[in-house]
Design an enzyme around this catalytic site. Sequence first.
Site, PDB file in Angstrom:
ATOM      1  CD  GLU A  76      -2.985  -1.307   2.166  1.00  0.00           C
ATOM      2  OE1 GLU A  76      -4.176  -1.618   1.952  1.00  0.00           O
ATOM      3  OE2 GLU A  76      -2.526  -1.198   3.326  1.00  0.00           O
TER       4      GLU A  76
ATOM      5  CG  ASP B   9     -11.857  -8.066  -1.129  1.00  0.00           C
ATOM      6  OD1 ASP B   9     -10.774  -7.541  -0.829  1.00  0.00           O
ATOM      7  OD2 ASP B   9     -12.831  -8.112  -0.347  1.00  0.00           O
TER       8      ASP B   9
HETATM    9  C1  4EZ Z   1      -7.261  -4.683   5.666  1.00  0.00           C
HETATM   10  N1  4EZ Z   1      -7.060  -4.990   4.282  1.00  0.00           N
HETATM   11  C2  4EZ Z   1      -6.901  -6.415   4.024  1.00  0.00           C
HETATM   12  C3  4EZ Z   1      -5.772  -7.118   4.676  1.00  0.00           C
HETATM   13  C4  4EZ Z   1      -5.719  -8.569   4.252  1.00  0.00           C
HETATM   14  C5  4EZ Z   1      -4.192 -10.556   3.971  1.00  0.00           C
HETATM   15  C6  4EZ Z   1      -2.791 -11.020   4.192  1.00  0.00           C
HETATM   16  C7  4EZ Z   1      -8.086  -4.382   3.393  1.00  0.00           C
HETATM   17  C8  4EZ Z   1      -9.170  -5.307   2.922  1.00  0.00           C
HETATM   18  C9  4EZ Z   1     -10.090  -6.006   3.708  1.00  0.00           C
HETATM   19  N2  4EZ Z   1     -10.277  -6.055   5.050  1.00  0.00           N
HETATM   20  C10 4EZ Z   1      -9.420  -5.640   1.618  1.00  0.00           C
HETATM   21  N3  4EZ Z   1     -10.468  -6.502   1.551  1.00  0.00           N
HETATM   22  C11 4EZ Z   1     -10.889  -6.736   2.824  1.00  0.00           C
HETATM   23  C12 4EZ Z   1     -11.910  -7.564   3.367  1.00  0.00           C
HETATM   24  N4  4EZ Z   1     -12.688  -8.312   2.577  1.00  0.00           N
HETATM   25  N5  4EZ Z   1     -12.060  -7.604   4.710  1.00  0.00           N
HETATM   26  C13 4EZ Z   1     -11.275  -6.846   5.515  1.00  0.00           C
HETATM   27  O1  4EZ Z   1      -7.461  -3.339   5.868  1.00  0.00           O
HETATM   28  C14 4EZ Z   1      -4.465  -9.252   4.650  1.00  0.00           C
END
Ligand code: 4EZ
Length: 230
Positions: free
Chosen positions: A12, A196
């Site tokens: 990010e 997503d």
């Molecule tokens: C959290 N970030 C995701 C971190 C995932 C994996 C190794 C954003 C995010 C998110 N958070 C994108 N999609 C998400 C979702 N479906 N639920 C929660 O800020 C780390």
Amino acid sequence: MKIAIMGAMPEEIAPILEKLGEYKTTEYAGNKYYEARYKGADLVIAYSKIGKVFSTLTASSMIQHFGAQKLLFSGVAGAISPSLKVGDLIVATKLSQHDLDITAFGHAFGYVPEGSVYIDTDKDLITISKEVASEMGKSVKEGIIATGDQFVANEDRKNWIGDTFKADALEMEGASVAVVCNALDIPFFILRSISDAADMDASFSFDEFLETSAVESAEFVMKMVDKIVD
Ligand code: 4EZ
């Protein structure tokens, strides 16, 4: 003017560090902080690691240790609103913690005594984001972001969060950063690009689109920095 630019994951903030080229790295409280001079402003940049606790620590450190006077968050999120597609940008108007629950005592979800269900983001920074959006010819949605310590990959949970908080997107750091900035009276801005739809395919979609969506968000935030320092 010292501006903090924060993300949760290396992906990010990588596009921002790439744009700067040269910066000074300082280790503090278990994290790396990158400082640079940019067009007459001082920047401090960091990724916190995932979740509300790490993001609280990083936002506090950026403000109290590094002296940041404004904070811009750039990252990705899961969509709740069906109008949000992968790569779309959402600017938070206010944020709430969807996993904060003392409803056993008759309180609303997201509420604890002396707190509030929502925290508003800075109006002036939203105005600047609108100017950037129109100059880039991009449509940027404004909406409510819900934050919790869960990667949501479940239609029922996502719909519950959407219904309970009127949220348009969800992630894992925004509302905790909001609590810190609000308490310390630091204007803040939370931008997310969709990776997503927080449904059963979320983890696959996230892995596929994390990098490209993170770039969308980072480029927009840097255009905002250009305007702020102008
Ligand atoms: C959290 N970030 C995701 C971190 C995932 C994996 C190794 C954003 C995010 C998110 N958070 C994108 N999609 C998400 C979702 N479906 N639920 C929660 O800020 C780390």
